[in-house]
Design a protein around this motif. Structure first.
Motif, PDB file in Angstrom:
ATOM      1  N   THR A  24      12.429  -1.374  -1.057  1.00  0.00           N
ATOM      2  CA  THR A  24      11.271  -1.823  -1.115  1.00  0.00           C
ATOM      3  C   THR A  24      10.809  -2.441  -2.181  1.00  0.00           C
ATOM      4  O   THR A  24      11.254  -2.307  -3.574  1.00  0.00           O
ATOM      5  N   PHE A  25       9.874  -3.475  -2.073  1.00  0.00           N
ATOM      6  CA  PHE A  25       9.296  -4.080  -3.103  1.00  0.00           C
ATOM      7  C   PHE A  25       7.791  -4.461  -3.134  1.00  0.00           C
ATOM      8  O   PHE A  25       7.314  -3.803  -1.929  1.00  0.00           O
ATOM      9  N   GLU A  26       7.071  -4.507  -4.232  1.00  0.00           N
ATOM     10  CA  GLU A  26       5.719  -4.921  -4.210  1.00  0.00           C
ATOM     11  C   GLU A  26       5.419  -6.316  -4.118  1.00  0.00           C
ATOM     12  O   GLU A  26       4.177  -6.740  -4.302  1.00  0.00           O
ATOM     13  N   ASN A  27       6.359  -7.045  -4.349  1.00  0.00           N
ATOM     14  CA  ASN A  27       6.056  -8.392  -4.025  1.00  0.00           C
ATOM     15  C   ASN A  27       7.098  -9.384  -3.621  1.00  0.00           C
ATOM     16  O   ASN A  27       8.234  -8.724  -3.528  1.00  0.00           O
ATOM     17  N   SER A  30       0.712  -1.112  -0.128  1.00  0.00           N
ATOM     18  CA  SER A  30      -0.008   0.061   0.150  1.00  0.00           C
ATOM     19  C   SER A  30       0.892   1.271  -0.089  1.00  0.00           C
ATOM     20  O   SER A  30       2.013   1.330   0.218  1.00  0.00           O
ATOM     21  N   LYS A  31       0.250   2.624  -0.416  1.00  0.00           N
ATOM     22  CA  LYS A  31       0.833   3.817  -0.172  1.00  0.00           C
ATOM     23  C   LYS A  31       1.196   4.018   1.068  1.00  0.00           C
ATOM     24  O   LYS A  31       2.507   4.556   1.425  1.00  0.00           O
ATOM     25  N   SER A  32       0.345   3.718   2.202  1.00  0.00           N
ATOM     26  CA  SER A  32       0.840   4.039   3.451  1.00  0.00           C
ATOM     27  C   SER A  32       1.958   3.377   3.939  1.00  0.00           C
ATOM     28  O   SER A  32       2.661   3.784   4.857  1.00  0.00           O
ATOM     29  N   GLY A  33       2.173   2.064   3.293  1.00  0.00           N
ATOM     30  CA  GLY A  33       3.330   1.180   3.857  1.00  0.00           C
ATOM     31  C   GLY A  33       4.503   1.717   3.326  1.00  0.00           C
ATOM     32  O   GLY A  33       5.390   1.818   4.016  1.00  0.00           O
ATOM     33  N   LEU A  34       4.302   2.258   2.251  1.00  0.00           N
ATOM     34  CA  LEU A  34       5.581   3.295   1.549  1.00  0.00           C
ATOM     35  C   LEU A  34       6.119   4.276   2.693  1.00  0.00           C
ATOM     36  O   LEU A  34       7.125   4.630   2.780  1.00  0.00           O
ATOM     37  N   ILE A  35       5.138   5.233   3.008  1.00  0.00           N
ATOM     38  CA  ILE A  35       5.206   6.196   3.791  1.00  0.00           C
ATOM     39  C   ILE A  35       5.801   5.471   5.046  1.00  0.00           C
ATOM     40  O   ILE A  35       6.681   6.216   5.679  1.00  0.00           O
ATOM     41  N   ASN A  36       5.538   4.455   5.686  1.00  0.00           N
ATOM     42  CA  ASN A  36       6.204   3.878   7.006  1.00  0.00           C
ATOM     43  C   ASN A  36       7.597   3.760   6.578  1.00  0.00           C
ATOM     44  O   ASN A  36       8.308   3.995   7.339  1.00  0.00           O
ATOM     45  N   LYS A  38      13.448   4.693   7.382  1.00  0.00           N
ATOM     46  CA  LYS A  38      14.758   5.032   6.681  1.00  0.00           C
ATOM     47  C   LYS A  38      15.565   6.274   7.543  1.00  0.00           C
ATOM     48  O   LYS A  38      16.907   6.160   7.304  1.00  0.00           O
ATOM     49  N   ILE A  39      14.767   7.054   8.346  1.00  0.00           N
ATOM     50  CA  ILE A  39      15.483   7.836   9.180  1.00  0.00           C
ATOM     51  C   ILE A  39      16.424   7.439  10.094  1.00  0.00           C
ATOM     52  O   ILE A  39      17.470   7.697  10.455  1.00  0.00           O
ATOM     53  N   PHE A  40      16.065   6.091  10.618  1.00  0.00           N
ATOM     54  CA  PHE A  40      16.657   5.499  11.621  1.00  0.00           C
ATOM     55  C   PHE A  40      17.418   4.363  11.356  1.00  0.00           C
ATOM     56  O   PHE A  40      18.470   3.950  12.074  1.00  0.00           O
ATOM     57  N   PHE A  41      17.435   3.859  10.247  1.00  0.00           N
ATOM     58  CA  PHE A  41      18.165   2.569   9.720  1.00  0.00           C
ATOM     59  C   PHE A  41      19.309   3.052   9.125  1.00  0.00           C
ATOM     60  O   PHE A  41      19.355   3.973   8.313  1.00  0.00           O
ATOM     61  N   LYS A  42      20.533   2.603   9.724  1.00  0.00           N
ATOM     62  CA  LYS A  42      21.614   2.970   9.296  1.00  0.00           C
ATOM     63  C   LYS A  42      22.070   2.644   7.788  1.00  0.00           C
ATOM     64  O   LYS A  42      23.163   2.972   7.413  1.00  0.00           O
TER      65      LYS A  42
END
Length: 143
Positions: free
Chosen positions: A118-121, A98-104, A109-113
């Protein structure tokens, strides 16, 4: 798509069904499916981290695929605790539907070093992760 509905061609070694979700341990990567409504944070991650360390060994460089088929929340800043504890991942892939999943994922990414891909499947994510593990054999998974 759930892992058990797929036909991933990678060697499945074990499945752990926890209160937080289902974790599929393949030869050199893990696929998680966190349960609906779970708040996944550092404390809930500890059980999975210990399972991974026991399964793969403390020095293993494994990859992680978050197959986000259900709606749940993540404590994104807890990635800092993960890295502070000297844990590391070879690759990290997120399958979002979902688009909301992409926003999450953008917030994470702010905290992941390192890089989050991302993938759709699920199949594309597993193929991408496997290319970073030259010893991964492609056997048909049977659930």
């Amino acid at each position: 798509m759930l892992v058990n509905e797929s036909n991933l061609k990678y060697k499945l070694e074990d499945v752990y069904i926890l209160s937080t979700g289902v974790f599929y341990f393949f030869e050199e990567f893990i696929v998680s499916e966190i349960n609906e409504g779970v708040h996944f944070n550092w404390e809930t991650a500890q059980e999975v981290i210990e399972l991974a360390l026991n399964h793969y060994g403390r020095d293993a460089k494994i990859s992680y695929i978050s197959n986000r088929v259900y709606s749940y929340s993540i404590e994104a800043q807890d990635w800092l605790k993960f890295f502070k504890s000297r844990h590391n991942l070879r690759t990290f892939a997120v399958v979002t539907y979902s688009k909301s999943g992409l926003i999450n994922v953008m917030m994470e990414k702010i905290f992941f070093k390192s890089r989050i891909k991302t993938f759709e499947n699920l199949h594309d994510a597993a193929d991408w992760v496997a290319q970073y593990h030259p010893t991964v054999r492609t056997n048909t998974m049977v659930l």
